[in-house]
Design a protein around this motif. Structure first.
Motif, PDB file in Angstrom:
ATOM      1  N   VAL A   1       2.756  25.864  -2.924  1.00 14.25           N
ATOM      2  CA  VAL A   1       3.545  25.807  -4.160  1.00 14.25           C
ATOM      3  C   VAL A   1       3.923  24.366  -4.469  1.00 14.25           C
ATOM      4  N   ARG A   2       4.317  23.629  -3.447  1.00 16.41           N
ATOM      5  CA  ARG A   2       4.683  22.218  -3.607  1.00 16.41           C
ATOM      6  C   ARG A   2       3.470  21.387  -4.017  1.00 16.41           C
ATOM      7  N   ALA A   3       2.317  21.657  -3.417  1.00 16.90           N
ATOM      8  CA  ALA A   3       1.104  20.888  -3.716  1.00 16.90           C
ATOM      9  C   ALA A   3       0.676  21.057  -5.172  1.00 16.90           C
ATOM     10  N   PHE A   4       0.748  22.272  -5.682  1.00 17.27           N
ATOM     11  CA  PHE A   4       0.376  22.521  -7.071  1.00 17.27           C
ATOM     12  C   PHE A   4       1.465  22.076  -8.031  1.00 17.27           C
ATOM     13  N   GLY A   5       2.691  21.955  -7.536  1.00 13.15           N
ATOM     14  CA  GLY A   5       3.810  21.574  -8.386  1.00 13.15           C
ATOM     15  C   GLY A   5       4.318  22.728  -9.218  1.00 13.15           C
ATOM     16  N   ILE A   6       4.095  23.950  -8.751  1.00 15.13           N
ATOM     17  CA  ILE A   6       4.516  25.132  -9.499  1.00 15.13           C
ATOM     18  C   ILE A   6       6.025  25.120  -9.648  1.00 15.13           C
ATOM     19  N   GLY A   7       6.474  25.262 -10.891  1.00 16.55           N
ATOM     20  CA  GLY A   7       7.905  25.240 -11.179  1.00 16.55           C
ATOM     21  C   GLY A   7       8.465  23.842 -11.338  1.00 16.55           C
ATOM     22  N   GLU A   8       7.623  22.822 -11.249  1.00 20.64           N
ATOM     23  CA  GLU A   8       8.067  21.436 -11.409  1.00 20.64           C
ATOM     24  C   GLU A   8       7.435  20.832 -12.661  1.00 20.64           C
ATOM     25  N   LYS A   9       8.052  19.795 -13.173  1.00 23.24           N
ATOM     26  CA  LYS A   9       7.512  19.071 -14.315  1.00 23.24           C
ATOM     27  C   LYS A   9       6.120  18.533 -13.954  1.00 23.24           C
ATOM     28  N   GLY A  10       5.134  18.809 -14.788  1.00 26.16           N
ATOM     29  CA  GLY A  10       3.787  18.301 -14.553  1.00 26.16           C
ATOM     30  C   GLY A  10       2.946  19.181 -13.658  1.00 26.16           C
ATOM     31  N   GLY A  11       3.516  20.237 -13.113  1.00 23.27           N
ATOM     32  CA  GLY A  11       2.768  21.129 -12.237  1.00 23.27           C
ATOM     33  C   GLY A  11       2.348  22.394 -12.958  1.00 23.27           C
ATOM     34  N   SER A  12       1.349  23.076 -12.424  1.00 19.83           N
ATOM     35  CA  SER A  12       0.904  24.342 -13.004  1.00 19.83           C
ATOM     36  C   SER A  12       0.141  25.126 -11.949  1.00 19.83           C
ATOM     37  N   ALA A  13      -0.269  26.320 -12.309  1.00 22.64           N
ATOM     38  CA  ALA A  13      -1.035  27.158 -11.393  1.00 22.64           C
ATOM     39  C   ALA A  13      -2.414  26.569 -11.113  1.00 22.64           C
ATOM     40  N   THR A  14      -2.864  25.629 -11.955  1.00 20.80           N
ATOM     41  CA  THR A  14      -4.160  24.988 -11.725  1.00 20.80           C
ATOM     42  C   THR A  14      -4.013  23.618 -11.088  1.00 20.80           C
ATOM     43  N   GLY A  15      -2.786  23.179 -10.861  1.00 24.63           N
ATOM     44  CA  GLY A  15      -2.555  21.909 -10.187  1.00 24.63           C
ATOM     45  C   GLY A  15      -1.761  20.930 -11.029  1.00 24.63           C
ATOM     46  N   ARG A  16      -1.443  19.809 -10.420  1.00 23.83           N
ATOM     47  CA  ARG A  16      -0.694  18.740 -11.099  1.00 23.83           C
ATOM     48  C   ARG A  16      -1.639  17.868 -11.910  1.00 23.83           C
ATOM     49  N   LYS A  17      -1.118  17.242 -12.949  1.00 19.58           N
ATOM     50  CA  LYS A  17      -1.867  16.231 -13.675  1.00 19.58           C
ATOM     51  C   LYS A  17      -1.784  14.949 -12.850  1.00 19.58           C
ATOM     52  N   LEU A  18      -2.942  14.364 -12.569  1.00 16.47           N
ATOM     53  CA  LEU A  18      -2.980  13.147 -11.762  1.00 16.47           C
ATOM     54  C   LEU A  18      -2.560  11.967 -12.626  1.00 16.47           C
ATOM     55  N   ASN A  19      -1.552  11.259 -12.193  1.00 12.79           N
ATOM     56  CA  ASN A  19      -1.035  10.094 -12.900  1.00 12.79           C
ATOM     57  C   ASN A  19      -1.088   8.913 -11.935  1.00 12.79           C
ATOM     58  N   VAL A  20      -2.223   8.217 -11.932  1.00 11.15           N
ATOM     59  CA  VAL A  20      -2.400   7.066 -11.040  1.00 11.15           C
ATOM     60  C   VAL A  20      -1.766   5.854 -11.703  1.00 11.15           C
ATOM     61  N   SER A  21      -0.821   5.234 -11.016  1.00  8.75           N
ATOM     62  CA  SER A  21      -0.151   4.066 -11.580  1.00  8.75           C
ATOM     63  C   SER A  21      -0.694   2.758 -11.012  1.00  8.75           C
ATOM     64  N   ALA A  22      -1.340   2.817  -9.861  1.00  8.05           N
ATOM     65  CA  ALA A  22      -1.902   1.593  -9.285  1.00  8.05           C
ATOM     66  C   ALA A  22      -3.051   1.951  -8.350  1.00  8.05           C
ATOM     67  N   LEU A  23      -4.069   1.108  -8.382  1.00  6.59           N
ATOM     68  CA  LEU A  23      -5.229   1.235  -7.505  1.00  6.59           C
ATOM     69  C   LEU A  23      -5.592  -0.199  -7.123  1.00  6.59           C
ATOM     70  N   THR A  24      -5.261  -0.567  -5.891  1.00  2.00           N
ATOM     71  CA  THR A  24      -5.429  -1.964  -5.493  1.00  2.00           C
ATOM     72  C   THR A  24      -6.152  -2.100  -4.166  1.00  2.00           C
ATOM     73  N   LEU A  25      -6.817  -3.233  -4.016  1.00  4.42           N
ATOM     74  CA  LEU A  25      -7.456  -3.566  -2.746  1.00  4.42           C
ATOM     75  C   LEU A  25      -6.406  -4.282  -1.905  1.00  4.42           C
ATOM     76  N   GLN A  26      -6.233  -3.820  -0.675  1.00  7.59           N
ATOM     77  CA  GLN A  26      -5.217  -4.383   0.216  1.00  7.59           C
ATOM     78  C   GLN A  26      -5.888  -4.858   1.500  1.00  7.59           C
ATOM     79  N   LEU A  27      -5.182  -5.723   2.223  1.00 14.14           N
ATOM     80  CA  LEU A  27      -5.648  -6.218   3.512  1.00 14.14           C
ATOM     81  C   LEU A  27      -4.651  -5.795   4.578  1.00 14.14           C
ATOM     82  N   ASP A  28      -5.145  -5.092   5.599  1.00 13.78           N
ATOM     83  CA  ASP A  28      -4.307  -4.690   6.724  1.00 13.78           C
ATOM     84  C   ASP A  28      -4.099  -5.924   7.596  1.00 13.78           C
ATOM     85  N   GLN A  29      -2.863  -6.417   7.649  1.00 12.27           N
ATOM     86  CA  GLN A  29      -2.561  -7.644   8.389  1.00 12.27           C
ATOM     87  C   GLN A  29      -2.824  -7.484   9.885  1.00 12.27           C
TER      88      GLN A  29
END
Length: 159
Positions: free
Chosen positions: A87-115
């Motif tokens: 239920v939590r994974a789909f976001g059922i009962g939450e803003k942006g969630g539904s029985a088919t899943g959450r809408k993916l809202n990617v805010s950042a996609l970056t290349l990082q270096l593990d120090q």
């Protein structure tokens, strides 16, 4: 000191009085009888004791069942384990969630270096809910390919 026990009929009458059910006592008597069967998997097993040829229930066990059943019927039953996780994974009962899943809202996609290791990785950040994921480069490439293949198959199916 003797413990008070209720017969199946008395327990069914108590449940029927507490829960508004059109089937009445006969319905709850069948529920209790089926609840005792080992080949059944009821959502809440009511403990009972066999004495002579009958099954008997402690009043507190019947009261716990009544509370469980009331919660289940009202939809306020707290889910746990894998059910709650789904239920939590789909976001059922939450803003942006539904029985088919959450809408993916990617805010950042970056290349990082593990120090610590000197290895590069992709960091993906989502909003709503805020989550930060670490993808190894091979995982990012595999995910990109799978996304592209699936989107392409969807486009072919829509034509």
């Amino acid at each position: 000191m003797t413990e008070e026990l209720l017969s199946t009929q008395a327990a069914a009458e108590l449940i029927a009085a507490e829960i508004d059910e059109s089937g009445g006592t006969a319905y709850w008597s069948r529920v209790l009888t089926n609840n005792r069967r080992e080949d059944r998997n009821p959502p809440h097993r009511v403990a009972f004791q066999r004495l002579g040829g009958g099954a008997f229930y402690r009043p507190e066990d019947v009261a716990a069942f009544v509370e469980f059943e009331k919660s289940r019927r009202l939809g306020v039953l707290k889910l746990s384990g894998r059910a709650a996780e789904a239920v939590r994974a789909f976001g059922i009962g939450e803003k942006g969630g539904s029985a088919t899943g959450r809408k993916l809202n990617v805010s950042a996609l970056t290349l990082q270096l593990d120090q610590a290791t000197g290895a590069h990785f992709v960091q993906l950040v989502t909003n709503d809910p805020l989550m930060v994921y670490r993808l190894e480069l091979s995982e990012a490439r595999a995910l990109a390919k799978e996304l592209a293949d699936t989107a392409q198959a969807g486009q072919r199916g829509a034509q």
